[in-house]
Design a protein around this motif. Structure first.
Motif, mmCIF file in Angstrom:
data_model
loop_
_atom_site.group_PDB
_atom_site.id
_atom_site.type_symbol
_atom_site.label_atom_id
_atom_site.label_comp_id
_atom_site.label_asym_id
_atom_site.label_seq_id
_atom_site.Cartn_x
_atom_site.Cartn_y
_atom_site.Cartn_z
ATOM 1 N N GLU A 14 0.803 -1.213 0.000
ATOM 2 C CA GLU A 14 0.000 0.000 0.000
ATOM 3 C C GLU A 14 0.840 1.268 0.000
ATOM 4 O O GLU A 14 2.003 1.262 0.400
ATOM 5 N N ILE A 15 0.208 2.353 -0.442
ATOM 6 C CA ILE A 15 0.779 3.684 -0.320
ATOM 7 C C ILE A 15 -0.369 4.645 -0.029
ATOM 8 O O ILE A 15 -1.471 4.499 -0.576
ATOM 9 N N ALA A 16 -0.143 5.580 0.875
ATOM 10 C CA ALA A 16 -1.164 6.558 1.247
ATOM 11 C C ALA A 16 -0.571 7.951 1.136
ATOM 12 O O ALA A 16 0.594 8.170 1.486
ATOM 13 N N GLU A 17 -1.374 8.887 0.650
ATOM 14 C CA GLU A 17 -0.964 10.280 0.555
ATOM 15 C C GLU A 17 -1.959 11.141 1.316
ATOM 16 O O GLU A 17 -3.173 10.972 1.180
ATOM 17 N N GLU A 18 -1.446 12.060 2.118
ATOM 18 C CA GLU A 18 -2.283 13.011 2.842
ATOM 19 C C GLU A 18 -1.784 14.424 2.569
ATOM 20 O O GLU A 18 -0.575 14.659 2.523
ATOM 21 N N LEU A 19 -2.714 15.346 2.398
ATOM 22 C CA LEU A 19 -2.391 16.754 2.215
ATOM 23 C C LEU A 19 -3.134 17.573 3.262
ATOM 24 O O LEU A 19 -4.314 17.322 3.534
ATOM 25 N N TYR A 20 -2.459 18.560 3.834
ATOM 26 C CA TYR A 20 -3.036 19.449 4.819
ATOM 27 C C TYR A 20 -2.628 20.882 4.493
ATOM 28 O O TYR A 20 -1.565 21.123 3.916
ATOM 29 N N LYS A 32 7.397 3.162 5.517
ATOM 30 C CA LYS A 32 8.148 4.414 5.512
ATOM 31 C C LYS A 32 7.164 5.565 5.562
ATOM 32 O O LYS A 32 6.143 5.551 4.870
ATOM 33 N N GLN A 33 7.446 6.562 6.394
ATOM 34 C CA GLN A 33 6.590 7.736 6.475
ATOM 35 C C GLN A 33 7.454 8.977 6.295
ATOM 36 O O GLN A 33 8.404 9.213 7.045
ATOM 37 N N THR A 34 7.137 9.771 5.286
ATOM 38 C CA THR A 34 7.884 10.982 4.975
ATOM 39 C C THR A 34 6.927 12.152 4.893
ATOM 40 O O THR A 34 5.860 12.053 4.294
ATOM 41 N N ALA A 35 7.305 13.260 5.523
ATOM 42 C CA ALA A 35 6.489 14.477 5.498
ATOM 43 C C ALA A 35 7.312 15.620 4.926
ATOM 44 O O ALA A 35 8.507 15.736 5.207
ATOM 45 N N ILE A 36 6.677 16.450 4.121
ATOM 46 C CA ILE A 36 7.313 17.634 3.547
ATOM 47 C C ILE A 36 6.362 18.812 3.711
ATOM 48 O O ILE A 36 5.194 18.733 3.326
ATOM 49 N N SER A 53 3.001 7.731 3.091
ATOM 50 C CA SER A 53 3.297 6.570 3.929
ATOM 51 C C SER A 53 3.038 5.293 3.146
ATOM 52 O O SER A 53 2.186 5.260 2.256
ATOM 53 N N GLY A 54 3.763 4.232 3.507
ATOM 54 C CA GLY A 54 3.502 2.943 2.897
ATOM 55 C C GLY A 54 4.770 2.168 2.638
ATOM 56 O O GLY A 54 5.798 2.363 3.312
ATOM 57 N N VAL A 96 6.975 4.690 -1.603
ATOM 58 C CA VAL A 96 7.140 6.059 -1.118
ATOM 59 C C VAL A 96 8.274 6.735 -1.875
ATOM 60 O O VAL A 96 8.145 7.867 -2.354
ATOM 61 N N ASP A 97 9.396 6.043 -2.005
ATOM 62 C CA ASP A 97 10.536 6.623 -2.721
ATOM 63 C C ASP A 97 10.197 6.885 -4.190
ATOM 64 O O ASP A 97 10.620 7.890 -4.766
ATOM 65 N N ARG A 98 9.409 6.000 -4.780
ATOM 66 C CA ARG A 98 9.088 6.120 -6.206
ATOM 67 C C ARG A 98 8.184 7.315 -6.495
ATOM 68 O O ARG A 98 8.327 7.976 -7.528
ATOM 69 N N HIS A 99 7.257 7.606 -5.570
ATOM 70 C CA HIS A 99 6.217 8.592 -5.883
ATOM 71 C C HIS A 99 6.293 9.886 -5.080
ATOM 72 O O HIS A 99 5.484 10.787 -5.306
ATOM 73 N N LEU A 100 7.260 10.017 -4.166
ATOM 74 C CA LEU A 100 7.323 11.199 -3.311
ATOM 75 C C LEU A 100 7.491 12.492 -4.115
ATOM 76 O O LEU A 100 6.745 13.463 -3.917
ATOM 77 N N ALA A 101 8.461 12.522 -5.007
ATOM 78 C CA ALA A 101 8.715 13.743 -5.786
ATOM 79 C C ALA A 101 7.509 14.094 -6.652
ATOM 80 O O ALA A 101 7.145 15.268 -6.787
ATOM 81 N N LYS A 102 6.868 13.071 -7.217
ATOM 82 C CA LYS A 102 5.688 13.303 -8.048
ATOM 83 C C LYS A 102 4.547 13.873 -7.212
ATOM 84 O O LYS A 102 3.831 14.795 -7.646
#
Length: 230
Positions: free
Chosen positions: A122-128, A195-199, A209-210, A215-221
């Motif tokens: 899984e991979i999850a994306e959150e925006l705030y 892995k959980q990364t916040a920017i 997260s996921g 996470v590494d593949r899609h973080l920049a995108k």
């Protein structure tokens, strides 16, 4: 039993075993180091208004952005079964809601979850979106709490889950501030690594997260789409 990962109402990443929770009891010790954090904390300066939840929704990655093999995961209804956190007072300091499934307590938010390849990966994306200093202080406190507990245990119902937290170098992915952690959940002899990364970029916060590889593949995108201006 399959391990479910959720970011809670106070932003703590914890384990949910089919049933989320609503109470905590913690013991243990705490220490913090900033090695998993990069960037300059936000100052209280004038800035653009926060983005609405609808605007954030339009900036989330979708299956077309991710590529073939990704399927959206329907949002699961909240449940309220007991969870006990043992060995992590840092999480306890954030309040009883720290073990409750949900999203971060910022007023404007959007979230998307995906599975990959027809499996449980899984991979999850959150925006705030909020005042930049509020975002900075909030997410910084959250990651400090998780990093302050290298090992602890979560008991969901009658199922114990051992949790290990490992600091990772903050990614070189842009934004004003960055944080990253690796979390391992072990239950019933099986482990799940997340892995959980916040920017934070201005008044916008991205959390991905996921699976570490996803996470590494899609973080920049994800960051590029989240911060794009029309």
């Amino acid at each position: 039993m399959r391990v479910r990962i959720a970011t809670t109402a106070l932003g703590i990443t914890t384990v949910l075993l089919a049933v989320p929770a609503c109470s905590t009891d913690t013991t243990g010790s705490k220490h913090q180091t900033p090695s998993f954090r990069a960037g300059k904390p936000a100052e209280a300066v004038q800035e653009p208004s926060a983005l609405s939840s609808a605007a954030l929704e339009s900036r989330l990655l979708d299956p077309k952005d991710l590529g073939s093999g990704y399927l959206p995961t329907p949002e699961r209804p909240a449940q309220h079964d007991d969870v006990t956190v043992i060995g992590c007072p840092a999480l306890s300091e954030l309040g009883g809601a720290a073990a409750t499934g949900g999203t971060l307590a910022f007023p404007h938010k959007a979230k998307a979850d995906f599975t990959y390849g027809g499996s449980s990966v899984e991979i999850a994306e959150e925006l705030y979106s909020d005042n930049a200093k509020k975002l900075s202080d909030g997410i910084d406190r959250i990651f400090d709490a998780m990093a302050g507990c290298p090992t602890y245990q979560v008991v969901a119902g009658d199922t114990p889950v051992d949790v290990t937290s490992q600091k990772l170098p903050a990614p070189h992915a842009g934004g004003d501030e960055r944080w990253s952690l690796l979390l391992t959940f072990v239950t019933g002899g099986r482990s799940t690594v997340v892995k959980q990364t916040a920017i934070r970029d201005g008044n916008l916060l991205l959390v991905v997260s996921g699976s570490p590889a996803l996470v590494d593949r899609h973080l920049a995108k994800a960051l590029a789409k989240a911060t794009a201006t029309s």
